[in-house]
Design a protein around this motif. Structure first.
Motif, PDB file in Angstrom:
ATOM      1  N   LYS A  79       0.833  -1.214   0.000  1.00 23.06           N
ATOM      2  CA  LYS A  79       0.000   0.000   0.000  1.00 23.06           C
ATOM      3  C   LYS A  79       0.856   1.248   0.000  1.00 23.06           C
ATOM      4  CE  LYS A  79      -3.215   2.550   3.004  1.00 23.06           C
ATOM      5  NZ  LYS A  79      -4.240   2.532   4.041  1.00 23.06           N
ATOM      6  N   GLY A  85      -1.177   4.193  -0.907  1.00 25.60           N
ATOM      7  CA  GLY A  85      -2.240   5.189  -0.759  1.00 25.60           C
ATOM      8  C   GLY A  85      -3.614   4.560  -0.874  1.00 25.60           C
ATOM      9  N   GLY A  86      -4.587   5.423  -1.198  1.00 25.34           N
ATOM     10  CA  GLY A  86      -5.986   5.020  -1.180  1.00 25.34           C
ATOM     11  C   GLY A  86      -6.346   3.897  -2.152  1.00 25.34           C
ATOM     12  N   ASP A 142      -6.418   0.642  -0.457  1.00 28.88           N
ATOM     13  CA  ASP A 142      -7.603   0.474   0.403  1.00 28.88           C
ATOM     14  C   ASP A 142      -8.813   0.082  -0.434  1.00 28.88           C
ATOM     15  OD1 ASP A 142      -6.505   1.096   2.910  1.00 28.88           O
ATOM     16  OD2 ASP A 142      -6.702   3.244   2.551  1.00 28.88           O
ATOM     17  N   GLY A 196      -0.836  11.882   5.395  1.00 27.95           N
ATOM     18  CA  GLY A 196      -0.887  11.769   3.938  1.00 27.95           C
ATOM     19  C   GLY A 196       0.457  11.892   3.276  1.00 27.95           C
ATOM     20  N   ARG A 197       0.426  11.708   1.965  1.00 33.56           N
ATOM     21  CA  ARG A 197       1.648  11.832   1.177  1.00 33.56           C
ATOM     22  C   ARG A 197       2.044  13.302   1.118  1.00 33.56           C
ATOM     23  NH1 ARG A 197       0.478  11.078  -3.919  1.00 33.56           N
ATOM     24  NH2 ARG A 197      -1.775  11.032  -3.676  1.00 33.56           N
ATOM     25  N   LYS A 254      -1.691  17.380  -1.860  1.00 33.78           N
ATOM     26  CA  LYS A 254      -2.286  17.311  -0.523  1.00 33.78           C
ATOM     27  C   LYS A 254      -2.323  18.661   0.200  1.00 33.78           C
ATOM     28  CE  LYS A 254      -3.181  12.964  -0.905  1.00 33.78           C
ATOM     29  NZ  LYS A 254      -4.541  12.434  -0.933  1.00 33.78           N
ATOM     30  N   LEU A 262       1.655  12.897  10.203  1.00 32.11           N
ATOM     31  CA  LEU A 262       2.214  11.598   9.791  1.00 32.11           C
ATOM     32  C   LEU A 262       2.242  11.545   8.269  1.00 32.11           C
ATOM     33  CD1 LEU A 262       3.002   8.558  10.101  1.00 32.11           C
ATOM     34  CD2 LEU A 262       0.553   8.064  10.226  1.00 32.11           C
ATOM     35  N   GLY A 263       3.407  11.241   7.718  1.00 33.09           N
ATOM     36  CA  GLY A 263       3.471  11.124   6.264  1.00 33.09           C
ATOM     37  C   GLY A 263       4.903  11.071   5.791  1.00 33.09           C
ATOM     38  N   THR A 290       7.072   8.658   8.217  1.00 29.92           N
ATOM     39  CA  THR A 290       7.100   7.236   7.915  1.00 29.92           C
ATOM     40  C   THR A 290       5.741   6.837   7.351  1.00 29.92           C
ATOM     41  OG1 THR A 290       7.352   5.035   8.879  1.00 29.92           O
ATOM     42  CG2 THR A 290       6.401   6.674  10.288  1.00 29.92           C
ATOM     43  N   TYR A 291       5.658   5.586   6.929  1.00 28.98           N
ATOM     44  CA  TYR A 291       4.355   5.040   6.570  1.00 28.98           C
ATOM     45  C   TYR A 291       4.031   3.989   7.615  1.00 28.98           C
ATOM     46  CZ  TYR A 291       0.359   3.476   4.167  1.00 28.98           C
ATOM     47  OH  TYR A 291      -0.943   3.209   3.893  1.00 28.98           O
ATOM     48  N   ASN A 292       2.980   4.199   8.384  1.00 23.18           N
ATOM     49  CA  ASN A 292       2.692   3.284   9.481  1.00 23.18           C
ATOM     50  C   ASN A 292       1.177   3.181   9.680  1.00 23.18           C
ATOM     51  OD1 ASN A 292       2.260   2.120  12.020  1.00 23.18           O
ATOM     52  ND2 ASN A 292       4.236   2.852  12.780  1.00 23.18           N
ATOM     53  N   TYR A 297      -6.053   8.717  14.164  1.00 25.32           N
ATOM     54  CA  TYR A 297      -7.476   9.013  13.888  1.00 25.32           C
ATOM     55  C   TYR A 297      -8.289   8.903  15.178  1.00 25.32           C
ATOM     56  CZ  TYR A 297      -6.711   8.568   8.794  1.00 25.32           C
ATOM     57  OH  TYR A 297      -6.292   8.753   7.503  1.00 25.32           O
ATOM     58  N   GLY A 328     -10.539  10.797  -1.685  1.00 28.90           N
ATOM     59  CA  GLY A 328     -10.007  10.978  -0.337  1.00 28.90           C
ATOM     60  C   GLY A 328     -10.690   9.997   0.600  1.00 28.90           C
ATOM     61  N   LEU A 329      -9.888   9.323   1.394  1.00 28.69           N
ATOM     62  CA  LEU A 329     -10.450   8.383   2.369  1.00 28.69           C
ATOM     63  C   LEU A 329     -10.272   8.909   3.783  1.00 28.69           C
ATOM     64  CD1 LEU A 329      -9.012   5.052   0.870  1.00 28.69           C
ATOM     65  CD2 LEU A 329     -11.293   6.009   0.543  1.00 28.69           C
ATOM     66  N   ASN A 330      -9.188   9.670   3.993  1.00 26.97           N
ATOM     67  CA  ASN A 330      -8.867  10.140   5.350  1.00 26.97           C
ATOM     68  C   ASN A 330     -10.058  10.801   6.040  1.00 26.97           C
ATOM     69  OD1 ASN A 330      -6.507   9.816   3.830  1.00 26.97           O
ATOM     70  ND2 ASN A 330      -5.351  11.182   5.147  1.00 26.97           N
TER      71      ASN A 330
HETATM   72  P1  ADP Z   1      -4.092   9.035  -1.670  1.00 31.59           P
HETATM   73  O1  ADP Z   1      -4.155  10.199  -2.590  1.00 31.59           O
HETATM   74  O2  ADP Z   1      -2.753   8.956  -0.988  1.00 31.59           O
HETATM   75  O3  ADP Z   1      -4.503   7.744  -2.287  1.00 31.59           O
HETATM   76  P2  ADP Z   1      -6.445   8.763   0.048  1.00 31.59           P
HETATM   77  O4  ADP Z   1      -7.069   9.742   0.985  1.00 31.59           O
HETATM   78  O5  ADP Z   1      -7.300   8.226  -1.037  1.00 31.59           O
HETATM   79  O6  ADP Z   1      -5.111   9.409  -0.496  1.00 31.59           O
HETATM   80  O7  ADP Z   1      -5.940   7.505   0.903  1.00 31.59           O
HETATM   81  C1  ADP Z   1      -4.909   7.606   1.797  1.00 31.59           C
HETATM   82  C2  ADP Z   1      -4.855   6.341   2.633  1.00 31.59           C
HETATM   83  O8  ADP Z   1      -3.504   6.119   3.031  1.00 31.59           O
HETATM   84  C3  ADP Z   1      -5.633   6.446   3.928  1.00 31.59           C
HETATM   85  O9  ADP Z   1      -6.001   5.154   4.357  1.00 31.59           O
HETATM   86  C4  ADP Z   1      -4.597   7.062   4.879  1.00 31.59           C
HETATM   87  O10 ADP Z   1      -4.898   6.847   6.235  1.00 31.59           O
HETATM   88  C5  ADP Z   1      -3.373   6.293   4.452  1.00 31.59           C
HETATM   89  N1  ADP Z   1      -2.086   6.950   4.678  1.00 31.59           N
HETATM   90  C6  ADP Z   1      -1.540   7.974   3.983  1.00 31.59           C
HETATM   91  N2  ADP Z   1      -0.311   8.256   4.433  1.00 31.59           N
HETATM   92  C7  ADP Z   1      -0.059   7.393   5.454  1.00 31.59           C
HETATM   93  C8  ADP Z   1       1.057   7.168   6.334  1.00 31.59           C
HETATM   94  N3  ADP Z   1       2.155   7.907   6.261  1.00 31.59           N
HETATM   95  N4  ADP Z   1       0.959   6.173   7.233  1.00 31.59           N
HETATM   96  C9  ADP Z   1      -0.161   5.424   7.306  1.00 31.59           C
HETATM   97  N5  ADP Z   1      -1.240   5.581   6.519  1.00 31.59           N
HETATM   98  C10 ADP Z   1      -1.189   6.554   5.600  1.00 31.59           C
END
Ligand code: ADP
Length: 472
Positions: free
Chosen positions: A18, A20-21, A24, A296-297, A302, A324-325, A350-352, A360, A376-378
Motif C-alpha cells: 500500500k 495510498g488510497g 484500500d 498523507g503523502r 495534498k 504523519l506522512g 514514515t508510513y505506518n 485518527y 479521499g479516504l482520510n
Molecule cells: P491518496 O491520494 O494517498 O490515495 P487517500 O485519501 O485516497 O489518499 O488515501 C490515503 C490512505 O492512506 C488512507 O487510508 C490514509 O490513512 C493512508 N495513509 C496515507 N499516508 C499514510 C502514512 N504515512 N501512514 C499510514 N497511513 C497513511
C-alpha cells in the motif's frame, strides 16, 4: 445459479502492498462485490509482499511473455485471504525493486515495461478464466483495455477506474515497441500524448466504461483546472464516464473493533482514552487542548504548502498538532524546522498503518487542505473515528463532508468544516472556526457523535458498480 465472475486489477492492494488510497479500495471494494460476483483480485508480487506471512503459494502455471523479441518469465501465485482469492503476478523485472513505483516522488525508468508486462500477464489470466468483467484501475493496468479490445477471442467487459488523473503513466515514444504495442496505436485518439505515450489514455479510449471516484471529480476532470491535459480527451469519452464515490472498509476502519488501538471505543469516553495514550506516545501535553492531525503523502496535491503556511499561526493557539506522512524532501525539512520552534507540533516521517489508526482515534480535527482530491479516504476514516474534518471543498471532499452550518441530525451525511478557495487565509479561518467550535463542547460532541454513526461503507457504492457492470 452460478455468479458472474470479476477480475479486479490493481497495482497495490492492502494488506499486501500500500502507498495510498488505491490499495484500500482494491482491498475493500472487491469484498463488497462478492455478494453478486465471484471476485478474483490480481496485483504484482512485489518483493516487499510478505509471502510467508500470508501463505502465498505458487499456482498452476508459469508462462513466458515475449515482447519485441525478448522473453520475460512470469509466475502466477495465489492465496485465499479473508474469503477473497488474490492472484499475484511475479516477474523479476516487475517485482524485484525496493519501491512499488520508484523512490519518493520519482518513477523507475523501466516502469513502462514493468507495468506493460503486468498488463500482458493479466490478459493471459482473463483469457484463461473467461471473466465476465475485468475491472482496471489507474494507468498501471490501463493497457489491458487495449490488449483486450484487440483480442477478438476475449469476451470480457472492461471497466476502467481513474483514482487520480495526476498520474497518467507518460513515457517516451520509443517504449512502444518494447512493450509490444503496435505503432498504429500512436495516434491522438489512442495512446499518443504530445509526442509521448500515455498509458492512461488506453484505459479511457478502449474500456467499455470509465468511472472515477466521486461525482464532483467526474465533473472536475472535464475542465482544464483538473484534467491534467486530458480534459478534452475525457470530454470526448464523456458518455462512458460516471462518478461513484469510494467507501471505506467497515471492518478495517471500525473504532470498536480496531486491534491497532490501545482501547477500541464506541463512544467519546473511550475516544478520550485513545487521545491520552497517543499524546503520551507523541510527547504532547495537555489532553484538554484540541488535537489536529494531518496524515498523507507529502506532495503538492495534498496542500502541504497551505499547511506549512498556517502551521506557525495555528501552533500559537491552544492546540496540539500531529503530522504523519512522507514524501518530498523539502516538506520534511520545513516540517521538522517548524516542529523545532513549536513544542506542540509532533511529526512522524514514515508510513505506518497502525500509527495512523491511533492518530485518527486520538484526533479532534483532521486537516485536509488538498488542492485536488479525487475522493479521499482520510476524511471518512476521521469522521468514523470521531474527528471533524477541515477540508478544501473540492472533489470527493466536497461530496463527503457537508458544512456544519447546515447540520441536520436526520441526514445520513457526515459534517465538518469545508473551506474555499484553497488559500492559507481560508484554511486558517476554517481552523479558527474549529477552535471556536471545540469550546462549544455540546455542539462539537453532537456533530462528532452524528458522524460516528454515519455509514461510509461500500454498501451504496458497491450497488452502483454492480449496476454498472450489469448494464455494459
Ligand atoms: P491518496 O491520494 O494517498 O490515495 P487517500 O485519501 O485516497 O489518499 O488515501 C490515503 C490512505 O492512506 C488512507 O487510508 C490514509 O490513512 C493512508 N495513509 C496515507 N499516508 C499514510 C502514512 N504515512 N501512514 C499510514 N497511513 C497513511
Amino acid at each position: 445459479m452460478q455468479k458472474p465472475s470479476l477480475l479486479f486489477c490493481a497495482s497495490e492492494v492492502y494488506p499486501f502492498a500500500k502507498t495510498g488510497g488505491l490499495a484500500d479500495v482494491a482491498h475493500s471494494l472487491p469484498r463488497a462485490l462478492r455478494s453478486e460476483y465471484d471476485v478474483d483480485v490480481v496485483m504484482p508480487l512485489y518483493s516487499s509482499v510478505k509471502r510467508e506471512r500470508f501463505g502465498i503459494q505458487k499456482s498452476y502455471k508459469s508462462i513466458s511473455i515475449t515482447l519485441n523479441g525478448v522473453s520475460y518469465p512470469i509466475d502466477f501465485y495465489k492465496v485465499t485471504y479473508e474469503e477473497t482469492q488474490y492472484l499475484f503476478v511475479y516477474s523479476p523485472l516487475l517485482c524485484d525493486k525496493e519501491f512499488l513505483y520508484g523512490p519518493p516522488s520519482q518513477g523507475y525508468e523501466d516502469n513502462a515495461l514493468r507495468f506493460a508486462l503486468f498488463c500482458h500477464a493479466i490478459v493471459d489470466l482473463v483469457k484463461e478464466n473467461s471473466y465476465t468483467v475485468t475491472h482496471l484501475n489507474d494507468w498501471q493496468t490501463a493497457l489491458c483495455a487495449l490488449l483486450i479490445k484487440e483480442d477478438k477471442e476475449i469476451k470480457t467487459k472492461t471497466v476502467f477506474t481513474i483514482h487520480n488523473l495526476a498520474y497518467q503513466g507518460i513515457f517516451h515514444h520509443d517504449v512502444l515497441k518494447s512493450i509490444g504495442i503496435n505503432e498504429r496505436y500512436f495516434t491522438m485518439d489512442a495512446l499518443e500524448y504530445y509526442s509521448q505515450v500515455n498509458f492512461m489514455k488506453a484505459g479511457i479510449a478502449f474500456a467499455d466504461r470509465i468511472t472515477t471516484v466521486s461525482k464532483t471529480y467526474a465533473k472536475e476532470i472535464l475542465t482544464p483546472a483538473f484534467g491534467y491535459g486530458l480534459e478534452g480527451f475525457l470530454s470526448h469519452h464523456k458518455a462512458k464516464l460516471t462518478g461513484i464515490v469510494n467507501g471505506i472498509d467497515a471492518e478495517h476502519f471500525s473504532p470498536s473493533e480496531d486491534t491497532f488501538l490501545v482501547t477500541p471505543f464506541h463512544n467519546l469516553t473511550g475516544k478520550l482514552e485513545n487521545k491520552k495514550a497517543y499524546l503520551k506516545e507523541a510527547g504532547l501535553q495537555r489532553f484538554k487542548k484540541p488535537l489536529f492531525i494531518f496524515i498523507g503523502r507529502f506532495t503538492y496535491q495534498k496542500g502541504i504548502d497551505l499547511l506549512l503556511d498556517i502551521l506557525p499561526s495555528l501552533a500559537m493557539q491552544e492546540c496540539n498538532i500531529a503530522i504523519l506522512g512522507e514524501g518530498e524532501e523539502k516538506y520534511h525539512t520545513a516540517i521538522s524546522t517548524l516542529a523545532k520552534n513549536h513544542k506542540n507540533i509532533h511529526f512522524d516521517f514514515t508510513y505506518n498503518e497502525a500509527l495512523s489508526h491511533r492518530m485518527y482515534a486520538a484526533a479532534d480535527f483532521l486537516l485536509m487542505p488538498s488542492y485536488f482530491e479525487p475522493c479521499g479516504l482520510n476524511q471518512m476514516i476521521a469522521m468514523k473515528y470521531g474527528a471533524l474534518a477541515i477540508v478544501h471543498q473540492v472533489g470527493g471532499l466536497k461530496d463527503t463532508v457537508k458544512n456544519i452550518k447546515q447540520f441536520d441530525k436526520n441526514s445520513q451525511e457526515g459534517f465538518g468544516i469545508p473551506f474555499k478557495p484553497p488559500t492559507s487565509r481560508a484554511f486558517l479561518d476554517a481552523s479558527k472556526d474549529a477552535l471556536a467550535l471545540y469550546k462549544e463542547k455540546k455542539e462539537y460532541n453532537k456533530i462528532v457523535k452524528h458522524n460516528m454513526l454515519c455509514d461510509f461503507s461500500w454498501s451504496k457504492s458497491a450497488a452502483l458498480y454492480i449496476n454498472l457492470y450489469k448494464n455494459i
